[in-house]
Every structure is written in C-alpha cells, then in structure tokens.
Design a protein around this motif. Structure first.
Motif, PDB file in Angstrom:
ATOM      1  N   ILE A  36     -29.531   9.350 -37.001  1.00 19.52           N
ATOM      2  CA  ILE A  36     -29.498  10.772 -36.621  1.00 19.52           C
ATOM      3  C   ILE A  36     -28.576  11.537 -37.568  1.00 19.52           C
ATOM      4  O   ILE A  36     -28.881  12.663 -37.974  1.00 19.52           O
ATOM      5  CB  ILE A  36     -29.035  10.928 -35.155  1.00 19.52           C
ATOM      6  N   GLY A  37     -27.456  10.938 -37.946  1.00 23.00           N
ATOM      7  CA  GLY A  37     -26.484  11.589 -38.820  1.00 23.00           C
ATOM      8  C   GLY A  37     -27.010  11.887 -40.210  1.00 23.00           C
ATOM      9  O   GLY A  37     -26.489  12.757 -40.906  1.00 23.00           O
ATOM     10  N   LYS A  38     -28.048  11.195 -40.631  1.00 15.32           N
ATOM     11  CA  LYS A  38     -28.623  11.426 -41.953  1.00 15.32           C
ATOM     12  C   LYS A  38     -29.562  12.626 -41.997  1.00 15.32           C
ATOM     13  O   LYS A  38     -29.971  13.038 -43.078  1.00 15.32           O
ATOM     14  CB  LYS A  38     -29.375  10.181 -42.421  1.00 15.32           C
ATOM     15  N   LYS A  39     -29.885  13.187 -40.824  1.00 13.80           N
ATOM     16  CA  LYS A  39     -30.756  14.360 -40.811  1.00 13.80           C
ATOM     17  C   LYS A  39     -30.054  15.532 -41.492  1.00 13.80           C
ATOM     18  O   LYS A  39     -28.840  15.706 -41.381  1.00 13.80           O
ATOM     19  CB  LYS A  39     -31.118  14.737 -39.376  1.00 13.80           C
ATOM     20  N   GLN A  40     -30.810  16.321 -42.195  1.00 10.10           N
ATOM     21  CA  GLN A  40     -30.254  17.458 -42.925  1.00 10.10           C
ATOM     22  C   GLN A  40     -29.900  18.595 -41.968  1.00 10.10           C
ATOM     23  O   GLN A  40     -30.453  18.708 -40.880  1.00 10.10           O
ATOM     24  CB  GLN A  40     -31.268  17.963 -43.957  1.00 10.10           C
ATOM     25  N   LYS A  41     -28.978  19.437 -42.412  1.00  5.45           N
ATOM     26  CA  LYS A  41     -28.602  20.588 -41.597  1.00  5.45           C
ATOM     27  C   LYS A  41     -29.754  21.585 -41.559  1.00  5.45           C
ATOM     28  O   LYS A  41     -30.612  21.622 -42.439  1.00  5.45           O
ATOM     29  CB  LYS A  41     -27.335  21.238 -42.127  1.00  5.45           C
ATOM     30  N   ASN A  42     -29.749  22.415 -40.522  1.00  5.01           N
ATOM     31  CA  ASN A  42     -30.763  23.461 -40.376  1.00  5.01           C
ATOM     32  C   ASN A  42     -30.107  24.697 -39.773  1.00  5.01           C
ATOM     33  O   ASN A  42     -28.886  24.765 -39.656  1.00  5.01           O
ATOM     34  CB  ASN A  42     -31.940  22.947 -39.527  1.00  5.01           C
ATOM     35  N   GLU A  43     -30.906  25.676 -39.393  1.00  3.80           N
ATOM     36  CA  GLU A  43     -30.348  26.914 -38.837  1.00  3.80           C
ATOM     37  C   GLU A  43     -29.597  26.671 -37.538  1.00  3.80           C
ATOM     38  O   GLU A  43     -28.584  27.294 -37.263  1.00  3.80           O
ATOM     39  CB  GLU A  43     -31.475  27.922 -38.583  1.00  3.80           C
ATOM     40  N   ARG A  44     -30.106  25.772 -36.744  1.00  4.28           N
ATOM     41  CA  ARG A  44     -29.514  25.509 -35.440  1.00  4.28           C
ATOM     42  C   ARG A  44     -28.250  24.649 -35.558  1.00  4.28           C
ATOM     43  O   ARG A  44     -27.263  24.883 -34.878  1.00  4.28           O
ATOM     44  CB  ARG A  44     -30.534  24.809 -34.549  1.00  4.28           C
ATOM     45  N   CYS A  45     -28.289  23.653 -36.402  1.00  8.10           N
ATOM     46  CA  CYS A  45     -27.155  22.741 -36.598  1.00  8.10           C
ATOM     47  C   CYS A  45     -26.647  22.904 -38.024  1.00  8.10           C
ATOM     48  O   CYS A  45     -27.069  22.192 -38.937  1.00  8.10           O
ATOM     49  CB  CYS A  45     -27.581  21.302 -36.340  1.00  8.10           C
ATOM     50  N   THR A  46     -25.722  23.827 -38.198  1.00  7.80           N
ATOM     51  CA  THR A  46     -25.252  24.150 -39.547  1.00  7.80           C
ATOM     52  C   THR A  46     -24.388  23.048 -40.152  1.00  7.80           C
ATOM     53  O   THR A  46     -24.242  22.973 -41.363  1.00  7.80           O
ATOM     54  CB  THR A  46     -24.454  25.464 -39.529  1.00  7.80           C
ATOM     55  N   PHE A  47     -23.796  22.187 -39.321  1.00  8.00           N
ATOM     56  CA  PHE A  47     -23.022  21.049 -39.812  1.00  8.00           C
ATOM     57  C   PHE A  47     -23.906  19.837 -40.064  1.00  8.00           C
ATOM     58  O   PHE A  47     -23.446  18.829 -40.560  1.00  8.00           O
ATOM     59  CB  PHE A  47     -21.962  20.644 -38.797  1.00  8.00           C
ATOM     60  N   GLY A  48     -25.129  19.903 -39.645  1.00  6.39           N
ATOM     61  CA  GLY A  48     -25.987  18.725 -39.682  1.00  6.39           C
ATOM     62  C   GLY A  48     -25.795  17.935 -38.400  1.00  6.39           C
ATOM     63  O   GLY A  48     -25.406  18.480 -37.372  1.00  6.39           O
TER      64      GLY A  48
END
Length: 82
Positions: A36-48
């Motif tokens: 899960i931690g390897k997922k890239q950041k997006n608008e909702r989760c700016t920290f990733g």
C-alpha cells in the motif's frame, strides 16, 4: 489445533501457537502495508500512502504486548504454591 492441545494438557503449546501466529500476522500486515505504501500520491492523499506502514506498526505493538502479558499470566498458573 495447538490451542486445544495446550488447553487440554496445560502445556507450553499455547505460547508456541501465539508466537507463530503473531509472527505470521506481523509479516502479513507489514507486507500489505509495504504494498500500500508504494502507491503514488494523488489529490486525496497528498503524502501518498506511506503512513500505512506506521499504522500497521501501531497496531502490531500493542498486540504483541497483549500476547506477552497473557503468556506471563498463564505462566503464573503453572507455579506450584505451597
């Protein structure tokens, strides 16, 4: 199976079961958190999603402490009192 055998015979098999079970759950939880931690950041989760690893560690620590206290309490039952 280990838990039932340990309860019937009052042996150390419970501690073996809890040790193996907690290790397995720790490894599985950490593996999932790393994925899960390897997922890239997006608008909702700016920290990733890096905090997933911290949350798993936060859950894992009290679980291990709880198992430790349970095993300590169970070990006191085996001490013969005269």
């Amino acid at each position: 199976m280990d838990v039932e055998f340990g309860r019937k015979n009052g042996s150390v098999r419970n501690s073996e079961f809890f040790h193996n079970f907690s290790d397995t759950m720790s490894i599985l939880g950490n593996y999932i958190a790393i994925k899960i931690g390897k997922k890239q950041k997006n608008e909702r989760c700016t920290f990733g999603y890096k905090r997933a690893e911290i949350l798993v560690a936060f859950v894992n620590s009290p679980t291990l402490l709880g198992i430790c206290f349970y095993l300590i309490l169970e070990s006191f039952k085996t001490i013969p009192l005269k």
